[in-house]
Design an enzyme around this catalytic site. Structure first.
Site, PDB file in Angstrom:
ATOM      1  N   LYS A 101      12.231  -6.799  10.913  1.00 44.62           N
ATOM      2  CA  LYS A 101      12.823  -5.841  10.959  1.00 44.62           C
ATOM      3  C   LYS A 101      13.785  -5.413  11.126  1.00 44.62           C
ATOM      4  O   LYS A 101      14.750  -6.522  11.698  1.00 44.62           O
ATOM      5  CB  LYS A 101      11.182  -4.525  12.095  1.00 44.62           C
TER       6      LYS A 101
ATOM      7  N   ARG B 166      -3.219  -4.959   9.457  1.00 45.57           N
ATOM      8  CA  ARG B 166      -4.058  -4.836   8.546  1.00 45.57           C
ATOM      9  C   ARG B 166      -5.158  -5.765   8.346  1.00 45.57           C
ATOM     10  O   ARG B 166      -6.200  -6.475   7.877  1.00 45.57           O
ATOM     11  CB  ARG B 166      -4.037  -3.986   7.078  1.00 45.57           C
TER      12      ARG B 166
END
EC number: 3.4.11.1
Length: 500
Positions: A276, A350
């Site tokens: 990130k 996920r």
């Protein structure tokens, strides 16, 4: 917190009387009229009510929602009066308006030793929840240099006309607000002190103290059982992953429902190899908010002994870049056998959730609710305060409606069938991201749908922004961890108990 049917007859040192006030009804311009004290006549003499309204008018008070004023009223046996604006008068007051008002009042009383409130004239449980949630502070890592010099709202007496009924209402509300505080504490604890093993240890201690059955799988057990998503995400960190299972059995009723809860527990998310940007990466201390809410909800379920079976499956991992981290292009095998091509290691939530959902479905639940800080796309689509709710149409709508009722404001979102095309991989059963930049929140929901067993009604609640308030406090919501969606989860479980 105690209840009373009347004000104390003599002075109470440092005590504050919290009074709800509304906008006066004065033709077309209510702001020019005298604000009116709401329902305080059952506890206060007319002269005191008049004195409060006159003093409030003198300082420019209007009764606008959230407006706070501190007054000294000599005729009352308290140190001061705090008025909290409720807005325009209503025949029925939504519970969350009351919660926000009580929370705003509590936040303004940080340095007050005691408070006496008449807000219960509106909604007792909402008042208590709002007061406790609004008074929340996280000070564990403050030294004497910056720690608050007071204990905040350490003593509260709630005025009510029905003290016997109020005792149980106050107890229920206190348990709910305390569960929210548990979730907030987890979220606000920095990743230096809350890594997967420590998170699991704390969850186990909380669960066992509440009477839950707890199972913890370490990294070896996870690898042996084939939890490829959890192991794959956690393999880049020196602090290995965990899976926590908490079980509540709600009795022997013949028609008792079974509900699975799943919450994302990424204790810190760098994005892994797909790292990130540095700006605001510290907010990723909140990437375990779903797990925090699920654990807190399980404690609350046990405390209130809901007549329902609830089993929580909580995966915990830290997503770090290192020589051992998974790479973009790797293929992993999820628990249950589905293979996934990892195109972006920052779509890691996920992956651990897919393992947990498959395991949760092995318990054959009637319903499954999963919650996670899953996608930045949630913020783009719905903003900072509105969770996105996806899943089975009927159950999704039910969860969203209950979320709105408790003030956590979940909003139903679709899962179009065509999104499955975006998840196709050239080398595996699925890819963990699509090729398009559109509908990111829905695409993540569509990915999770692939792992839900047939016949299970399910809902996915994306709380990426609502779980962590990066702005100023408002109502009963502090800066930092909010505890969302603890109250939504509990409301759904109670609704299932009542309605199946």
């Amino acid at each position: 917190m105690t209840v009373s049917t009347s004000l104390p007859s003599s002075g109470v040192d440092e005590a504050v009387l919290i009074i709800p006030v509304v906008k006066a009804e004065n033709g077309d311009d209510p702001d020019t009229g005298t604000p009116a004290v709401l329902a305080a006549d059952r506890y206060l003499p007319d002269a005191a009510v008049g004195a409060i309204e006159s003093a409030l008018t003198a300082v420019g008070g209007t009764g606008a929602e959230g407006q706070v004023h501190r007054l000294v009223i000599d005729s009352l046996p308290v140190a001061s009066v705090l008025t909290i604006g409720m807005g325009s008068r209503r025949d029925e007051w939504p519970a969350d308006v009351v919660r926000r008002a009580a929370g705003t009042a509590a936040r303004s009383l940080d340095k007050t030793a005691a408070a006496v409130t008449t807000l219960s004239a509106v909604d007792l449980e909402a008042t208590v929840e709002g007061l406790i949630m609004g008074a929340y502070r996280f000070t564990e890592f403050r030294s004497d240099k910056t720690a608050p010099k007071d204990d905040g709202l350490r003593s509260v007496t709630v005025l009510t006309s029905e003290a016997d009924a109020a005792e149980s209402a106050v107890r229920r509300a206190t348990q709910v607000a305390s569960a929210v505080a548990i979730a907030r504490d987890f979220v606000n604890t920095p990743p230096s002190h809350l890594y997967p093993d420590e998170f699991a240890r704390r969850a186990k201690a909380l669960g066992e103290s509440a009477g839950l059955t707890v199972e913890v799988l370490d990294e070896k057990a996870l690898a042996e059982a084939g939890y490829g998503g959890i192991v794959g995400v956690g393999q880049g960190s020196s602090r290995p992953p965990r899976l926590v299972r908490l079980t509540h059995r709600g009795g022997d009723g013949e028609n008792r429902k079974k509900v699975a809860l799943v919450g994302k527990g990424i204790t810190f998310d760098t994005g892994g190899i797909s790292i990130k940007p540095a700006a605001n990466m510290h907010h990723m201390t909140s990437d375990m908010s779903g797990a925090a809410a699920v654990i807190a909800t399980m404690v609350l379920v046990a405390q209130q002994q809901l007549p329902i079976d609830v089993i929580a499956t909580v995966p915990m991992a830290e997503n770090m870049p290192s020589a051992t981290a998974q790479r973009p292009g790797d293929v992993l095998t999820q628990y249950g056998g589905t293979t996934v091509e990892v195109l972006n290691t920052d779509a890691e939530g996920r992956l651990i959730l897919a393992d947990a959902i498959v395991r949760a479905c092995e318990d054959e639940p009637d319903y499954l609710i999963e919650t996670s800080t899953l996608t930045g796309a949630q913020t783009i689509a719905l903003g900072a305060r509105t969770p996105g709710v996806m899943g089975s149409d009927e159950f999704r709508d039910r969860v969203a409606a209950l979320s709105q009722r408790v003030g956590e404001n979940g909003w139903a979102m679709p899962l179009p069938e065509e999104l499955k095309e975006e998840l196709k991989s050239t080398v595996a059963d699925l890819a963990n991201v699509g090729s398009s930049r559109y509908a990111g929140m829905l695409l993540a929901g569509a990915f999770l749908r692939e792992f839900v067993a047939d016949g299970v009604q399910w809902a996915h609640i994306d709380i990426a922004a609502p779980a962590y308030n990066t702005g100023s406090p408002w109502g009963y919501t502090p800066k930092g961890g909010t505890g969302v969606p603890t109250r939504t989860l509990f409301a759904v479980l109670k609704d299932i108990c009542r309605n199946g």
